[in-house]
Design a protein around this motif. Structure first.
Motif, PDB file in Angstrom:
ATOM      1  N   GLY A 114     -19.329  23.919  24.967  1.00  0.00           N
ATOM      2  CA  GLY A 114     -20.649  23.356  24.704  1.00  0.00           C
ATOM      3  C   GLY A 114     -21.272  22.744  25.936  1.00  0.00           C
ATOM      4  O   GLY A 114     -22.458  22.961  26.234  1.00  0.00           O
ATOM      5  N   LEU A 115     -20.483  21.966  26.693  1.00  0.00           N
ATOM      6  CA  LEU A 115     -21.007  21.350  27.908  1.00  0.00           C
ATOM      7  C   LEU A 115     -21.409  22.402  28.932  1.00  0.00           C
ATOM      8  O   LEU A 115     -22.396  22.227  29.653  1.00  0.00           O
ATOM      9  CB  LEU A 115     -19.959  20.423  28.519  1.00  0.00           C
ATOM     10  CG  LEU A 115     -19.742  19.071  27.857  1.00  0.00           C
ATOM     11  CD1 LEU A 115     -18.746  18.251  28.673  1.00  0.00           C
ATOM     12  CD2 LEU A 115     -21.042  18.302  27.692  1.00  0.00           C
ATOM     13  N   SER A 116     -20.666  23.489  29.007  1.00  0.00           N
ATOM     14  CA  SER A 116     -20.988  24.536  29.970  1.00  0.00           C
ATOM     15  C   SER A 116     -22.362  25.133  29.678  1.00  0.00           C
ATOM     16  O   SER A 116     -23.142  25.389  30.599  1.00  0.00           O
ATOM     17  CB  SER A 116     -19.918  25.628  29.927  1.00  0.00           C
ATOM     18  OG  SER A 116     -20.208  26.666  30.838  1.00  0.00           O
ATOM     19  N   ILE A 117     -22.667  25.327  28.392  1.00  0.00           N
ATOM     20  CA  ILE A 117     -23.988  25.843  28.030  1.00  0.00           C
ATOM     21  C   ILE A 117     -25.076  24.834  28.370  1.00  0.00           C
ATOM     22  O   ILE A 117     -26.091  25.163  28.984  1.00  0.00           O
ATOM     23  CB  ILE A 117     -24.036  26.183  26.528  1.00  0.00           C
ATOM     24  CG1 ILE A 117     -23.106  27.355  26.215  1.00  0.00           C
ATOM     25  CG2 ILE A 117     -25.480  26.521  26.102  1.00  0.00           C
ATOM     26  CD1 ILE A 117     -22.935  27.620  24.736  1.00  0.00           C
ATOM     27  N   ILE A 118     -24.860  23.584  27.983  1.00  0.00           N
ATOM     28  CA  ILE A 118     -25.879  22.562  28.156  1.00  0.00           C
ATOM     29  C   ILE A 118     -26.145  22.263  29.627  1.00  0.00           C
ATOM     30  O   ILE A 118     -27.289  22.089  30.049  1.00  0.00           O
ATOM     31  CB  ILE A 118     -25.460  21.265  27.432  1.00  0.00           C
ATOM     32  CG1 ILE A 118     -25.361  21.506  25.928  1.00  0.00           C
ATOM     33  CG2 ILE A 118     -26.439  20.132  27.721  1.00  0.00           C
ATOM     34  CD1 ILE A 118     -24.617  20.416  25.191  1.00  0.00           C
ATOM     35  N   LEU A 119     -25.071  22.203  30.416  1.00  0.00           N
ATOM     36  CA  LEU A 119     -25.205  21.762  31.798  1.00  0.00           C
ATOM     37  C   LEU A 119     -25.281  22.896  32.811  1.00  0.00           C
ATOM     38  O   LEU A 119     -25.822  22.711  33.898  1.00  0.00           O
ATOM     39  CB  LEU A 119     -24.030  20.850  32.165  1.00  0.00           C
ATOM     40  CG  LEU A 119     -23.847  19.612  31.282  1.00  0.00           C
ATOM     41  CD1 LEU A 119     -22.636  18.821  31.750  1.00  0.00           C
ATOM     42  CD2 LEU A 119     -25.090  18.738  31.292  1.00  0.00           C
ATOM     43  N   ARG A 120     -24.739  24.060  32.486  1.00  0.00           N
ATOM     44  CA  ARG A 120     -24.682  25.145  33.459  1.00  0.00           C
ATOM     45  C   ARG A 120     -25.297  26.448  32.955  1.00  0.00           C
ATOM     46  O   ARG A 120     -25.344  27.429  33.689  1.00  0.00           O
ATOM     47  CB  ARG A 120     -23.223  25.403  33.860  1.00  0.00           C
ATOM     48  CG  ARG A 120     -22.548  24.202  34.518  1.00  0.00           C
ATOM     49  CD  ARG A 120     -23.141  23.924  35.893  1.00  0.00           C
ATOM     50  NE  ARG A 120     -22.725  22.621  36.387  1.00  0.00           N
ATOM     51  CZ  ARG A 120     -21.542  22.352  36.947  1.00  0.00           C
ATOM     52  NH1 ARG A 120     -20.642  23.312  37.055  1.00  0.00           N
ATOM     53  NH2 ARG A 120     -21.271  21.145  37.375  1.00  0.00           N
ATOM     54  N   GLY A 121     -25.724  26.487  31.720  1.00  0.00           N
ATOM     55  CA  GLY A 121     -26.289  27.708  31.171  1.00  0.00           C
ATOM     56  C   GLY A 121     -27.690  27.977  31.671  1.00  0.00           C
ATOM     57  O   GLY A 121     -28.330  27.128  32.292  1.00  0.00           O
TER      58      GLY A 121
END
Length: 216
Positions: A114-121
């Motif tokens: 989830g964090l990868s999508i929010i912060l790096r997506g």
């Protein structure tokens, strides 16, 4: 309106990172009830670096020795950082967005995915994630009732002592504004296609989404 929500998503996930972040850098897999996937697999599935995953895991393990986070932990985290408001409703909605298996627990893989999508997506990735957050019953569209619940939870989170003081009718007014902007065919619901199209045409929303690039 949506740039306010984007800023709050950024703020709240910064809160989670502050709780989990430290200077440790080894990916020690101690005995836990729920072991994460291999580091190599998570490097393939997320946009975090090896060092970032090592740091996040060490602190996830320290805070959650069982390898799982429940909803009460989410609520506790947000109650500490938003002491003047009631964060329980928003924490519930956010937990539901992270709880991909719908079993009442978030493991490390769910969390970093989830964090990868929010912060790096990409911007589209982030908007799709936001749409999923607002689509409370996951039926592929956002109703006024769902958006009203989300908006009320954000106003409750902010508390009664904001300046300038907000009227009780403010959440509903923001919902109406949201639907005027997003509900292109006026059928009373906002689909993913309408949401993406409207957001991507809005310069302020696009600028606000870029703020997430600088959280970590």
């Amino acid at each position: 309106f949506l740039h306010i929500l984007a800023a709050y998503i950024s703020k709240m996930n910064s809160v989670l990172l502050l709780v989990l972040y430290s200077i440790e850098d080894d990916f020690e897999l101690a005995t836990v009830c729920c072991r994460p996937d291999s580091l190599e697999k998570m490097l393939e599935q997320t946009k975090f670096t090896k060092t970032e995953l090592q740091i996040l895991y060490r602190n996830f393990k320290n805070e959650c020795p069982t390898g799982l986070v429940n909803e009460e932990t989410f609520k506790l985290i947000y109650s500490h950082f938003f002491p003047h408001g009631d964060s329980s409703a928003y924490a519930h909605f956010l937990f539901e967005a992270f709880d991909k298996h719908k079993n009442g627990a978030v493991n490390f893989e769910d969390f970093v995915a989830g964090l990868s999508i929010i912060l790096r997506g990409t911007v589209t990735d982030r908007l799709c994630w936001a749409f999923s957050l607002y689509d409370l019953n996951k039926d592929g569209c956002i109703t006024k009732e769902e958006m009203n619940d989300i908006m009320k939870s954000i106003y409750d989170l902010m508390g009664k002592y904001t300046y300038p003081c907000m009227k009780d009718s403010a959440p509903r007014e923001h919902v109406e504004s949201f639907f005027q902007k997003m509900d292109c065919n006026n059928d009373g619901v906002v689909t993913m296609e309408e949401f993406l199209e409207s957001c991507q045409k809005d310069e302020a929303i696009m600028e606000s989404m870029q703020m997430l690039d600088h959280v970590i």
